[in-house]
Design an enzyme around this catalytic site. Structure first.
Site, PDB file in Angstrom:
ATOM      1  N   GLU A 144      -3.316  93.056  47.253  1.00  0.00           N
ATOM      2  CA  GLU A 144      -2.282  93.444  48.222  1.00  0.00           C
ATOM      3  C   GLU A 144      -1.444  94.659  47.808  1.00  0.00           C
ATOM      4  OE1 GLU A 144      -0.064  89.882  49.014  1.00  0.00           O
ATOM      5  OE2 GLU A 144      -1.820  88.803  49.710  1.00  0.00           O
ATOM      6  N   ASN A 157      -8.480  93.213  46.673  1.00  0.00           N
ATOM      7  CA  ASN A 157      -8.321  92.182  47.714  1.00  0.00           C
ATOM      8  C   ASN A 157      -7.059  92.457  48.524  1.00  0.00           C
ATOM      9  OD1 ASN A 157      -9.230  89.521  48.716  1.00  0.00           O
ATOM     10  ND2 ASN A 157      -7.298  88.752  47.872  1.00  0.00           N
ATOM     11  N   HIS A 182      -6.630  86.405  57.212  1.00  0.00           N
ATOM     12  CA  HIS A 182      -5.695  85.405  57.746  1.00  0.00           C
ATOM     13  C   HIS A 182      -5.390  85.790  59.197  1.00  0.00           C
ATOM     14  CE1 HIS A 182      -5.039  83.556  53.881  1.00  0.00           C
ATOM     15  NE2 HIS A 182      -4.723  84.718  53.340  1.00  0.00           N
ATOM     16  N   GLU A 240     -10.138  84.726  52.053  1.00  0.00           N
ATOM     17  CA  GLU A 240      -9.075  83.732  52.295  1.00  0.00           C
ATOM     18  C   GLU A 240      -9.039  83.341  53.764  1.00  0.00           C
ATOM     19  OE1 GLU A 240      -5.312  85.101  50.721  1.00  0.00           O
ATOM     20  OE2 GLU A 240      -6.253  85.955  48.941  1.00  0.00           O
ATOM     21  N   ASP A 257      -8.657  81.987  57.267  1.00  0.00           N
ATOM     22  CA  ASP A 257      -8.114  80.914  58.110  1.00  0.00           C
ATOM     23  C   ASP A 257      -7.715  81.529  59.441  1.00  0.00           C
ATOM     24  OD1 ASP A 257      -5.732  82.165  57.298  1.00  0.00           O
ATOM     25  OD2 ASP A 257      -5.017  80.456  56.146  1.00  0.00           O
TER      26      ASP A 257
HETATM   27  O1  G2I Z   1      -0.040  83.572  51.657  1.00  0.00           O
HETATM   28  C1  G2I Z   1      -1.387  83.245  51.789  1.00  0.00           C
HETATM   29  C2  G2I Z   1      -2.218  83.970  50.765  1.00  0.00           C
HETATM   30  C3  G2I Z   1      -2.153  85.463  50.994  1.00  0.00           C
HETATM   31  N1  G2I Z   1      -3.014  86.164  50.070  1.00  0.00           N
HETATM   32  C4  G2I Z   1      -2.831  85.872  48.677  1.00  0.00           C
HETATM   33  C5  G2I Z   1      -2.840  84.379  48.416  1.00  0.00           C
HETATM   34  O2  G2I Z   1      -2.560  84.136  47.059  1.00  0.00           O
HETATM   35  C6  G2I Z   1      -1.860  83.680  49.305  1.00  0.00           C
HETATM   36  O3  G2I Z   1      -1.897  82.294  48.998  1.00  0.00           O
HETATM   37  C7  G2I Z   1      -0.681  81.629  49.090  1.00  0.00           C
HETATM   38  C8  G2I Z   1      -0.909  80.166  48.786  1.00  0.00           C
HETATM   39  O4  G2I Z   1      -1.740  79.620  49.769  1.00  0.00           O
HETATM   40  C9  G2I Z   1       0.421  79.439  48.793  1.00  0.00           C
HETATM   41  O5  G2I Z   1       0.202  78.098  48.338  1.00  0.00           O
HETATM   42  O6  G2I Z   1       0.181  82.185  48.163  1.00  0.00           O
HETATM   43  C10 G2I Z   1       1.470  81.619  48.219  1.00  0.00           C
HETATM   44  C11 G2I Z   1       2.358  82.379  47.246  1.00  0.00           C
HETATM   45  O7  G2I Z   1       1.768  82.423  45.971  1.00  0.00           O
HETATM   46  C12 G2I Z   1       1.379  80.136  47.868  1.00  0.00           C
HETATM   47  O8  G2I Z   1       2.633  79.553  48.025  1.00  0.00           O
HETATM   48  C13 G2I Z   1       3.157  78.988  46.871  1.00  0.00           C
HETATM   49  C14 G2I Z   1       4.636  78.828  47.064  1.00  0.00           C
HETATM   50  O9  G2I Z   1       5.204  80.133  47.192  1.00  0.00           O
HETATM   51  C15 G2I Z   1       5.214  78.134  45.913  1.00  0.00           C
HETATM   52  O10 G2I Z   1       6.592  77.925  46.117  1.00  0.00           O
HETATM   53  C16 G2I Z   1       4.495  76.826  45.660  1.00  0.00           C
HETATM   54  O11 G2I Z   1       4.960  76.226  44.488  1.00  0.00           O
HETATM   55  O12 G2I Z   1       2.559  77.715  46.687  1.00  0.00           O
HETATM   56  C17 G2I Z   1       3.022  77.073  45.538  1.00  0.00           C
HETATM   57  C18 G2I Z   1       2.195  75.800  45.323  1.00  0.00           C
HETATM   58  O13 G2I Z   1       2.260  74.997  46.458  1.00  0.00           O
END
Ligand code: G2I
Length: 471
Positions: free
Chosen positions: A166, A208, A245, A274, A276
């Site tokens: 990103e 990515n 996404h 990724e 969805d």
């Molecule tokens: O936002 C969707 C994706 C966009 N591209 C990069 C990916 O890495 C990203 O994934 C999301 C995860 O699906 C989320 O699960 O990235 C977020 C930020 O890293 C993730 O959210 C995090 C929350 O920010 C945290 O507070 C939480 O502890 O998920 C963590 C685990 O649930």
């Protein structure tokens, strides 16, 4: 000439390959008849039939949920850690690395015979607190150390790394995103790629990003220009990840296959990393199908990963964007993805191919490192099935140069009573009613080009035979 094969209306399409080698207009032809196989009954099996993987993001905390891990194990053969290999997870304190959750996912994947995509080595987001306020040389060195340490820890276990995630801005600028990493100098991305290559030479190295799906968007062009520049200067990049996404405000673009193909033509693999799509029912199912179809139409689109297992596992669960509902039941979107995978695609490995339903709008620039063709090579013609209707079917032919060629000629031989009703992507002539000759110009070694046509089959579903000669 190749021998026609009598196998049609199958769901697991295969291609036949005609090779004419060596010398100008030499008539040496070899047919590879690949045996028919049963359609895949899971996403991974169906994708594997096309030479691709089908993956999911996994959260370590959910692995002891039997429904979750059961679906993941059955359906997917490529695993991405949703959060556990990010910078904040793996280096919570500077130079103190924590691989426990990441290892849990990698071990689960490997114990179950799956490959792993690494996500992500360097990113402006999800930085540990200690890194967030760093700048300049100390940040650059900390980032490079992180890349080196993490890639070394997982060395030999990663199919592909999202080395940088990103790094481009949204909107119309097509420019890099401002971040503490960007402010260390525009070369931070290539520095990260070089560090990753040195640490794990066996892993594919990917850039990515999201909102890079529509070919006409400035962000897509910005990333494209960076990858082209990297390839021209020998920066070690092997693949580009398209997060994908989607939702109603950001739908699957109709030119998605063009985007994937144009990137692939730079000499990198492309992967949907990724996926969805928010929504439900047939509308969601159709959009999923479109994404799969786009990937299948590009030989270097090597796999698709969905960002979670069940809707309830998603980072945006309220949008019900995944292939399984909260109870683990297969959704309509699942069925459309499986069916589309089973309809076949341009096999991997190989080069890119045309999509007969859309003419590319972009004009990918040839890799500047490719020497100008001087002739003397041979060409390979590969046939792949396109769409099918009651009265007609589409076919795609990819011409690949083995060695530099200055021109090529492909001959498409139809079977009685077939007639061709449309041709695209090529200049055709008709020495006989059922013989079409297509010619093209120079191709560098390894380069490919493609054309397509519609056959009114008159009840005869036999594939046309294709041969190619080069000078
Ligand atoms: O936002 C969707 C994706 C966009 N591209 C990069 C990916 O890495 C990203 O994934 C999301 C995860 O699906 C989320 O699960 O990235 C977020 C930020 O890293 C993730 O959210 C995090 C929350 O920010 C945290 O507070 C939480 O502890 O998920 C963590 C685990 O649930």
């Amino acid at each position: 000439m190749t021998t026609p094969r009598h196998r049609h209306r199958r769901t697991d399409s295969r291609r036949m390959v005609a090779v004419v080698g060596g010398f100008a207009a030499a008539a040496i032809a070899v047919t590879l008849a690949i045996p028919a196989q049963a359609a895949g009954s899971t996403l991974q099996a169906a994708a594997k039939e096309t030479g691709r993987y089908f993956g999911t993001a996994i959260a370590a905390s959910r692995l002891n949920d039997g429904t979750y891990s059961g679906i993941a194990n059955r359906e997917f053969n490529m695993i991405t850690a949703e959060n556990e290999m990010k910078m904040d997870a793996t280096e919570p304190n500077q130079n103190q690395f924590n691989y426990s959750s990441g290892d849990q996912i990698v071990n689960w994947a490997r114990n179950n015979g799956k490959q792993v995509r690494g996500h992500a080595l360097a990113w402006h987001s999800q930085q540990p607190g200690w890194m967030q306020n760093m700048s300049g040389t100390s940040l650059r060195n900390a980032m490079l150390n992180h890349v080196t340490q993490v890639a070394t820890h997982y060395k030999g276990k990663i199919y592909a790394w999202d080395v940088v995630n990103e790094a481009f801005a949204d909107g119309s600028s097509g420019a890099r995103r401002d971040s503490n990493l960007q402010r260390t100098g525009n070369d931070w991305i290539e520095a990260a790629f070089r560090a990753a290559r040195a640490a794990d030479p066996g892993a594919k190295l990917c850039y990515n990003d999201y909102n890079t799906d529509n070919w006409s968007h400035a962000k897509t062009q910005g990333v494209y220009n960076m990858v082209r520049d990297f390839k021209s200067r020998g920066v070690p990049i092997d693949c580009v990840g398209f997060q994908a996404h989607f939702n109603s405000g950001n739908p699957v673009p109709s030119n998605y296959d063009t985007t994937l193909r144009n990137f692939a033509n730079l000499g990198v693999d492309v992967q949907i990393t990724e996926l969805d799509i928010e929504g439900s029912g047939s509308s969601q199912a159709q959009q999923y199908q479109g994404v799969v179809q786009a990937c299948l139409s590009v030989a270097r689109c090597t796999g698709i990963t969905v960002w979670g297992v069940r809707d309830s596992d998603s980072w945006r669960a309220s949008g019900t964007p995944l292939l399984f509902d909260g109870s683990g039941n297969k959704k309509q979107a699942y069925t459309s993805v499986l069916n589309q995978l089973n309809s076949g695609g341009t096999p991997v490995p190989g080069e890119t191919t045309g999509n007969p339903t859309q003419n590319p709008t972009g004009n990918p620039t040839s890799n500047p490192t490719t020497p100008p063709p001087t002739g003397g090579g041979s060409c390979t013609a590969s046939y792949s099935e396109g769409q099918k209707w009651n009265d007609r079917f589409n076919g795609n032919v990819t011409i690949r140069a083995n060695g530099n060629i200055s021109s090529w000629t492909a001959t498409v031989q139809l079977q009685n009573p077939q007639l061709i009703s449309a041709v695209w992507g090529a200049q055709a002539s008709w020495p006989a009613q059922r013989t079409m000759v297509v010619t093209g110009g120079a191709l560098g070694s390894g380069q490919s080009t493609s054309f397509g046509f519609t056959v009114n089959h008159g009840g005869n579903w036999t594939w046309p035979s294709i041969s190619c000669s080069a000078s």
